[in-house]
Design a protein around this motif. Structure first.
Motif, PDB file in Angstrom:
ATOM      1  N   LYS A 269       0.807  -1.223   0.000  1.00  0.00           N
ATOM      2  CA  LYS A 269       0.000   0.000   0.000  1.00  0.00           C
ATOM      3  C   LYS A 269       0.839   1.272   0.000  1.00  0.00           C
ATOM      4  CE  LYS A 269      -2.211  -1.480   3.604  1.00  0.00           C
ATOM      5  NZ  LYS A 269      -3.117  -1.531   4.787  1.00  0.00           N
ATOM      6  N   VAL A 274      -1.563   7.434  -2.464  1.00  0.00           N
ATOM      7  CA  VAL A 274      -2.991   7.386  -2.764  1.00  0.00           C
ATOM      8  C   VAL A 274      -3.487   8.821  -2.973  1.00  0.00           C
ATOM      9  CG1 VAL A 274      -5.285   6.810  -1.863  1.00  0.00           C
ATOM     10  CG2 VAL A 274      -3.354   5.259  -1.476  1.00  0.00           C
ATOM     11  N   TYR A 293     -10.723  -0.186  -0.803  1.00  0.00           N
ATOM     12  CA  TYR A 293     -10.012  -0.976  -1.813  1.00  0.00           C
ATOM     13  C   TYR A 293     -10.926  -1.973  -2.521  1.00  0.00           C
ATOM     14  CZ  TYR A 293      -5.366   0.765  -0.566  1.00  0.00           C
ATOM     15  OH  TYR A 293      -4.253   1.565  -0.381  1.00  0.00           O
ATOM     16  N   MET A 298      -8.455   3.528  -6.073  1.00  0.00           N
ATOM     17  CA  MET A 298      -7.444   4.012  -5.119  1.00  0.00           C
ATOM     18  C   MET A 298      -6.193   4.583  -5.794  1.00  0.00           C
ATOM     19  SD  MET A 298      -8.983   3.678  -2.319  1.00  0.00           S
ATOM     20  CE  MET A 298      -7.757   3.884  -1.021  1.00  0.00           C
ATOM     21  N   GLY A 299      -6.383   5.135  -6.978  1.00  0.00           N
ATOM     22  CA  GLY A 299      -5.268   5.771  -7.671  1.00  0.00           C
ATOM     23  C   GLY A 299      -4.555   4.898  -8.680  1.00  0.00           C
TER      24      GLY A 299
END
Length: 341
Positions: A269, A274, A293, A298-299
């Protein structure tokens, strides 16, 4: 009584077609036969004879409830990009080249200028994916939909040589997972977004320092189209073993779709930042990390599995098309799924 008095304006339909022609014309490829206005879009497939085993790919999708955002903001020039992206990105995920696209607009009332603006976005999405816009339909639905609302969907056809299909069958432990940046929320999760933020002009015009823009500007950003980026990776000589388009269901649903049995994805992560819009959503909506998620990208709009030795080459190839990418994890042994660490 006539058709117009019943709520369907045929003349408005004719005007819409005339206004959209200039946008459609920009998307034409040499293979397109005829012009806009025929009963069917015609596309010459002679070039696929050069392939050993040509396989047609298709994709259809819409923009979901993101269209509600366009209504409130009265901004209709980018929602068409979303419609194209949702279809052509799926085709690219299989290693294919999008050939042509068709759109479908259902509206409560046909406002020609608005319809033409929507189609201008569709045409822009087709230009970005090098697909021809060969046809479409605008359906006026009086009494079924409010006059100022519409829905937008699309359908794309692509082709790939069978030997170049991305199937995921050769993914193995140790392969690198490359995440390609998204442009924001894209077109998934807006039913949850609309529960977190009020869809009003006041709410959407609110400026947030952490976003560097208004909420509406951040949310309506069109979906990134990854067709050219994946072509660049292939041209660089990299074999893409697996590809996942991060749409509805986020990481947890989409990444396993590219994995064979016996392996899972381990995502770090902290391997990338993010984007602020997701942090704002989580904070304002009190949304648990697992749900974030499992709902949003989330980018990361697309995840590629490549041999670890090809990771840097893949990232460099993507940079040539303006795509930001980085290694976000690796493939490890285990039951098919995703671990976020």
């Amino acid at each position: 009584m006539d058709y117009k008095n019943s709520g369907v304006d045929i003349e408005a339909g004719y005007k819409s077609v005339e206004l959209m022609k200039e946008h459609v014309k920009k998307t034409m490829r040499p293979e397109v036969l005829g012009g806009l206005g025929g009963f069917a879009g015609a596309f010459d497939l002679s070039k696929i004879k050069d392939m050993e085993e040509p396989v047609l790919l298709s994709g259809t999708d819409g923009c979901g409830t993101k269209v509600k955002l366009a209504f409130v903001m009265d901004k209709h020039d980018t929602i068409g990009i979303d419609a194209v992206a949702m279809c052509v990105n799926d085709i690219a995920c299989s290693g294919g080249e999008p050939l042509f696209f068709l759109d479908y607009i259902a509206c409560g009332k046909n406002y020609p200028e608005k319809i033409a603006t929507i189609v201008s976005g569709v045409a822009e999405g087709c230009l970005q994916s090098e697909a021809a816009l060969v046809g479409g339909e605008t359906a006026e639905h009086p009494d079924l939909m409010p006059e100022d609302e519409y829905d937008l969907a699309g359908f794309a056809v692509g082709v790939v040589d069978k030997k170049d299909l991305i199937t995921g069958e050769n993914i193995k432990p140790g392969d690198a997972l490359i995440g390609i940046a998204s442009t924001g929320v894209h077109s998934n999760g807006f039913s949850l977004v609309r529960k977190v933020f009020e869809m009003t002009e006041e709410s959407l015009n609110t400026f947030y320092d952490e976003l560097g823009k208004t909420l509406g500007e951040a949310l309506i950003a069109p979906t990134r189209i990854y067709v050219k980026g994946l072509k660049a990776v292939k041209a660089a000589g990299v074999t893409i073993k697996g590809c996942s388009h991060i749409t509805g269901g986020g990481f947890y649903e989409n990444i396993p779709r590219m994995l064979p049995d016996g392996v899972k994805a381990e995502i770090k992560k902290d391997s990338y930042e993010v984007p602020a819009i997701f942090k704002l959503l989580a904070a304002k909506g009190d949304i648990a990390e697992q749900m974030m998620y499992n709902t949003f990208n989330m980018g990361i709009g697309m995840v590629l599995a490549v041999d670890a030795a090809d990771a840097e080459k893949t990232i460099e190839a993507l940079a040539t098309t303006g795509d930001k990418a980085c290694v976000i994890g690796e493939v490890i042994s285990g039951d098919k799924g995703v671990d976020l660490i």
